[in-house]
Write an enzyme that holds these catalytic residues in place. Sequence first.
Site, PDB file in Angstrom:
ATOM      1  N   LYS A 148       5.566  -3.897  60.353  1.00  0.00           N
ATOM      2  CA  LYS A 148       6.642  -2.941  60.040  1.00  0.00           C
ATOM      3  C   LYS A 148       6.258  -1.876  59.013  1.00  0.00           C
ATOM      4  O   LYS A 148       7.109  -1.183  58.474  1.00  0.00           O
ATOM      5  CB  LYS A 148       7.933  -3.660  59.566  1.00  0.00           C
ATOM      6  CG  LYS A 148       8.484  -4.645  60.547  1.00  0.00           C
ATOM      7  CD  LYS A 148       8.753  -3.990  61.868  1.00  0.00           C
ATOM      8  CE  LYS A 148       8.012  -4.675  62.967  1.00  0.00           C
ATOM      9  NZ  LYS A 148       7.831  -3.816  64.150  1.00  0.00           N
ATOM     10  N   THR A 174       2.147   0.882  64.627  1.00  0.00           N
ATOM     11  CA  THR A 174       2.162   1.532  65.937  1.00  0.00           C
ATOM     12  C   THR A 174       1.725   2.988  65.816  1.00  0.00           C
ATOM     13  O   THR A 174       0.920   3.484  66.613  1.00  0.00           O
ATOM     14  CB  THR A 174       3.597   1.468  66.524  1.00  0.00           C
ATOM     15  OG1 THR A 174       4.122   0.145  66.307  1.00  0.00           O
ATOM     16  CG2 THR A 174       3.617   1.786  67.999  1.00  0.00           C
ATOM     17  N   TRP A 175       2.238   3.646  64.811  1.00  0.00           N
ATOM     18  CA  TRP A 175       1.927   5.056  64.559  1.00  0.00           C
ATOM     19  C   TRP A 175       0.445   5.230  64.216  1.00  0.00           C
ATOM     20  O   TRP A 175      -0.255   6.054  64.799  1.00  0.00           O
ATOM     21  CB  TRP A 175       2.811   5.561  63.414  1.00  0.00           C
ATOM     22  CG  TRP A 175       2.758   7.033  63.162  1.00  0.00           C
ATOM     23  CD1 TRP A 175       2.324   8.004  64.024  1.00  0.00           C
ATOM     24  CD2 TRP A 175       3.159   7.706  61.965  1.00  0.00           C
ATOM     25  NE1 TRP A 175       2.434   9.233  63.433  1.00  0.00           N
ATOM     26  CE2 TRP A 175       2.945   9.085  62.168  1.00  0.00           C
ATOM     27  CE3 TRP A 175       3.697   7.278  60.741  1.00  0.00           C
ATOM     28  CZ2 TRP A 175       3.242  10.042  61.202  1.00  0.00           C
ATOM     29  CZ3 TRP A 175       4.002   8.231  59.773  1.00  0.00           C
ATOM     30  CH2 TRP A 175       3.774   9.597  60.004  1.00  0.00           C
ATOM     31  N   HIS A 186      -3.269  -8.188  61.324  1.00  0.00           N
ATOM     32  CA  HIS A 186      -2.401  -8.342  60.150  1.00  0.00           C
ATOM     33  C   HIS A 186      -3.064  -9.299  59.160  1.00  0.00           C
ATOM     34  O   HIS A 186      -2.436  -9.749  58.201  1.00  0.00           O
ATOM     35  CB  HIS A 186      -1.033  -8.912  60.551  1.00  0.00           C
ATOM     36  CG  HIS A 186      -0.218  -8.004  61.426  1.00  0.00           C
ATOM     37  ND1 HIS A 186       0.003  -6.684  61.126  1.00  0.00           N
ATOM     38  CD2 HIS A 186       0.444  -8.238  62.590  1.00  0.00           C
ATOM     39  CE1 HIS A 186       0.758  -6.138  62.080  1.00  0.00           C
ATOM     40  NE2 HIS A 186       1.032  -7.063  62.977  1.00  0.00           N
ATOM     41  N   ARG A 202       3.672   0.681  52.998  1.00  0.00           N
ATOM     42  CA  ARG A 202       4.975   1.337  53.098  1.00  0.00           C
ATOM     43  C   ARG A 202       5.902   0.764  52.040  1.00  0.00           C
ATOM     44  O   ARG A 202       5.690  -0.373  51.575  1.00  0.00           O
ATOM     45  CB  ARG A 202       5.555   1.043  54.506  1.00  0.00           C
ATOM     46  CG  ARG A 202       6.807   1.807  54.829  1.00  0.00           C
ATOM     47  CD  ARG A 202       7.365   1.434  56.205  1.00  0.00           C
ATOM     48  NE  ARG A 202       8.442   2.339  56.548  1.00  0.00           N
ATOM     49  CZ  ARG A 202       9.236   2.215  57.598  1.00  0.00           C
ATOM     50  NH1 ARG A 202       9.061   1.213  58.451  1.00  0.00           N
ATOM     51  NH2 ARG A 202      10.203   3.085  57.825  1.00  0.00           N
ATOM     52  N   ARG A 223      12.406   2.422  66.030  1.00  0.00           N
ATOM     53  CA  ARG A 223      13.811   2.340  65.632  1.00  0.00           C
ATOM     54  C   ARG A 223      14.270   3.730  65.220  1.00  0.00           C
ATOM     55  O   ARG A 223      14.826   4.452  66.022  1.00  0.00           O
ATOM     56  CB  ARG A 223      13.979   1.309  64.511  1.00  0.00           C
ATOM     57  CG  ARG A 223      15.432   0.946  64.242  1.00  0.00           C
ATOM     58  CD  ARG A 223      15.536  -0.141  63.204  1.00  0.00           C
ATOM     59  NE  ARG A 223      14.981   0.258  61.929  1.00  0.00           N
ATOM     60  CZ  ARG A 223      15.695   0.673  60.886  1.00  0.00           C
ATOM     61  NH1 ARG A 223      17.009   0.716  60.973  1.00  0.00           N
ATOM     62  NH2 ARG A 223      15.118   1.029  59.756  1.00  0.00           N
ATOM     63  N   GLY A 270      12.249   5.449  62.353  1.00  0.00           N
ATOM     64  CA  GLY A 270      11.076   6.032  61.686  1.00  0.00           C
ATOM     65  C   GLY A 270      11.404   6.883  60.468  1.00  0.00           C
ATOM     66  O   GLY A 270      10.756   7.893  60.228  1.00  0.00           O
TER      67      GLY A 270
HETATM   68  P1  A3P Z   1      11.815   1.660  61.227  1.00  0.00           P
HETATM   69  O1  A3P Z   1      12.267   0.319  61.664  1.00  0.00           O
HETATM   70  O2  A3P Z   1      12.074   1.902  59.768  1.00  0.00           O
HETATM   71  O3  A3P Z   1      12.300   2.763  62.087  1.00  0.00           O
HETATM   72  P2  A3P Z   1       5.154  -1.332  62.972  1.00  0.00           P
HETATM   73  O4  A3P Z   1       4.587  -0.330  63.912  1.00  0.00           O
HETATM   74  O5  A3P Z   1       4.217  -1.726  61.871  1.00  0.00           O
HETATM   75  O6  A3P Z   1       5.789  -2.462  63.671  1.00  0.00           O
HETATM   76  O7  A3P Z   1       6.299  -0.547  62.178  1.00  0.00           O
HETATM   77  C1  A3P Z   1       7.456  -0.141  62.848  1.00  0.00           C
HETATM   78  C2  A3P Z   1       8.095   0.986  62.053  1.00  0.00           C
HETATM   79  O8  A3P Z   1       7.367   2.201  62.288  1.00  0.00           O
HETATM   80  C3  A3P Z   1       9.504   1.231  62.519  1.00  0.00           C
HETATM   81  O9  A3P Z   1      10.200   1.697  61.368  1.00  0.00           O
HETATM   82  C4  A3P Z   1       9.290   2.313  63.575  1.00  0.00           C
HETATM   83  O10 A3P Z   1      10.432   3.047  63.877  1.00  0.00           O
HETATM   84  C5  A3P Z   1       8.227   3.159  62.896  1.00  0.00           C
HETATM   85  N1  A3P Z   1       7.463   3.956  63.846  1.00  0.00           N
HETATM   86  C6  A3P Z   1       7.058   3.605  65.094  1.00  0.00           C
HETATM   87  N2  A3P Z   1       6.388   4.611  65.687  1.00  0.00           N
HETATM   88  C7  A3P Z   1       6.357   5.624  64.799  1.00  0.00           C
HETATM   89  C8  A3P Z   1       5.822   6.953  64.834  1.00  0.00           C
HETATM   90  N3  A3P Z   1       5.184   7.407  65.919  1.00  0.00           N
HETATM   91  N4  A3P Z   1       5.976   7.733  63.741  1.00  0.00           N
HETATM   92  C9  A3P Z   1       6.627   7.276  62.659  1.00  0.00           C
HETATM   93  N5  A3P Z   1       7.169   6.035  62.566  1.00  0.00           N
HETATM   94  C10 A3P Z   1       7.034   5.218  63.612  1.00  0.00           C
END
Ligand code: A3P
Length: 314
Positions: free
Chosen positions: A66, A70-71, A130, A152, A280, A282
């Site tokens: 989290k 993914t980004w 992780h 984060r 979700r 972001g």
């Molecule tokens: P939120 O739940 O605050 O929206 P992970 O990828 O480590 O599982 O983290 C997920 C978080 O990254 C989520 O945050 C998600 O919405 C956000 N996220 C996913 N893709 C993203 C992107 N392309 N740019 C910015 N944030 C992103």
Amino acid sequence: DSDLQELMEQQRKNLLSTLPRQRWQGSYLYKYNGFWFSTMQMPGLVEFRKHFQARDSDVLIITTPKSGTTWLKALAFALMNRNIYPINQNHPLLNQNPHTLVLNLEYLSPHDKQHPDYSFQGSRRLLGTHCPLALLPESVMNSGCKIVYLCRNIKDIFVSYWHFTNKLGSTETSFEEFFDLFCKGVSLSGPVWDHVLGYWKASLDKPQKVLCLKYEEMTQEPAFNLKHLAEFLGCPISQEEETAGAVDEILGLCSFDQMRNLEVNKSGTLGNLRNHAFFRNGKVGDWKNDLPSEMAGRLDQITAQKFHGSGLDL
Ligand code: A3P
């Protein structure tokens, strides 16, 4: 072969039965060398620690869940492969989820093989994990392999986490319990503070080896951070490329809105997980909508205490 599989299964069960465990969202988390992992992570993590041999050319994307994994996976994939995959309508990120393109080492569970096959990619491997720093196989730190770590704000991680586990349909643990466990360090690859600190310190000691990025800074100054990442990875974006729009193209391809609206991320799945759950909203500071002030205060207090003197501010 089936005897061997049975033996390995037995060894796994034996290991799990010796570890402290905690009921968590309909399943268990196990405390292994000071960090908490799910039943799903454990076999692959143990195999990874035993058998993974890092190469000098490897790149590992490391996070606690989290933090924006993914980004970062998408950005690193697009950057490192931009010569093979120009940014156009055939780009792999348009029809595959970043977690499919950049696999997490601990989920490569060797169900039907003696050891997981870590040699599945081309000459330069881009992989995710992780795994906390203290548990990495020795070859990772002793080789030229590069680590990109993304951190984060802890309150945003917590809230993102809560929504994520709910989307997975596991509602056994109440918000209060989930929070209490998180504060005690009981979360996937938690304690989150120890995870972050390990890599933060390594990035100060070995800045050529470990790059620590912050989600908030990436959101604020995406172009600067992308260029910095490219330099760190040894594939800098040239002036010509930048003039031709490469930075904006990569950022656009990997932007939250673009990625969330792709068919593969709306309806695709990753094992029993829906890709949609990774997107979700972001936003930075979204914790304000879900976290009562006493809870926010408690997290801030733990964070201040744990990060004291480290120079890390999240
Ligand atoms: P939120 O739940 O605050 O929206 P992970 O990828 O480590 O599982 O983290 C997920 C978080 O990254 C989520 O945050 C998600 O919405 C956000 N996220 C996913 N893709 C993203 C992107 N392309 N740019 C910015 N944030 C992103």
